[in-house]
Design a protein around this motif. Sequence first.
Motif, mmCIF file in Angstrom:
data_model
loop_
_atom_site.group_PDB
_atom_site.id
_atom_site.type_symbol
_atom_site.label_atom_id
_atom_site.label_comp_id
_atom_site.label_asym_id
_atom_site.label_seq_id
_atom_site.Cartn_x
_atom_site.Cartn_y
_atom_site.Cartn_z
ATOM 1 N N TYR A 97 23.500 43.537 39.037
ATOM 2 C CA TYR A 97 24.491 42.964 39.947
ATOM 3 C C TYR A 97 23.944 42.736 41.353
ATOM 4 C CZ TYR A 97 24.651 47.918 41.043
ATOM 5 O OH TYR A 97 24.295 49.195 41.368
ATOM 6 N N ASP A 101 25.828 41.442 45.119
ATOM 7 C CA ASP A 101 26.239 42.507 46.033
ATOM 8 C C ASP A 101 26.276 41.986 47.468
ATOM 9 O OD1 ASP A 101 26.723 44.847 47.414
ATOM 10 O OD2 ASP A 101 25.181 46.004 46.359
ATOM 11 N N VAL A 152 30.288 43.589 40.659
ATOM 12 C CA VAL A 152 29.452 44.531 41.420
ATOM 13 C C VAL A 152 29.989 45.951 41.276
ATOM 14 C CG1 VAL A 152 28.698 45.214 43.743
ATOM 15 C CG2 VAL A 152 28.610 42.801 43.057
ATOM 16 N N LYS A 156 28.149 49.097 39.549
ATOM 17 C CA LYS A 156 27.861 50.328 40.291
ATOM 18 C C LYS A 156 28.477 51.549 39.616
ATOM 19 C CE LYS A 156 27.099 48.410 44.884
ATOM 20 N NZ LYS A 156 27.554 48.340 46.280
#
Length: 174
Positions: A97, A101, A152, A156
């Motif tokens: 990602y 970001d 994103v 994460k």
Amino acid sequence: MLFMPLRQHATHLIVGCYKEIYRVLKPGQCFAVYEWCITDHYDPNNATHKRIKDEIELGNGLPDIRSTRQCLQAVKDAGFEVIWDKDLAEDSPLPWYLPLDPSRFSLSSFRLTTVGRIITRNMVKVLEYVGLAPEGSQRVSSFLEKAAEGLVEGGKKEIFTPMYFFVVRKPLSE
């Protein structure tokens, strides 16, 4: 069948898709699949996880993101045997990602940074206002931005992967 719930309908469709692939393959032939999936870290009772999944689905036009387990079950239900499966994001040296970001500054991906998104949002607003962009462009831009944020955040939190890869084979005998 006409009133099948969306989730059940989506599962039925993917199994049907895999069955058609199964039908045209000769016995012993392999088929590789690369899927966007929810991982085992996803908790359907977690409101944040649910919001992230919803953002990804809406912004990417996905009716329902299946889990890795559901994907494997669908190919098995179609008749395939699973040869190999892996979330390729797990061993990636860089997070998948990273280009999306907004906290990462890069001239090549400036439009994806927070400042770049603000500029894009205002440009779309102006273009729509003066009639150079069709009505609704702001709304589309907004949900695409939300989708990127969901991707994103999902990456994460490791609840979503766009890199689930598996190889299946049509058995030699049916």
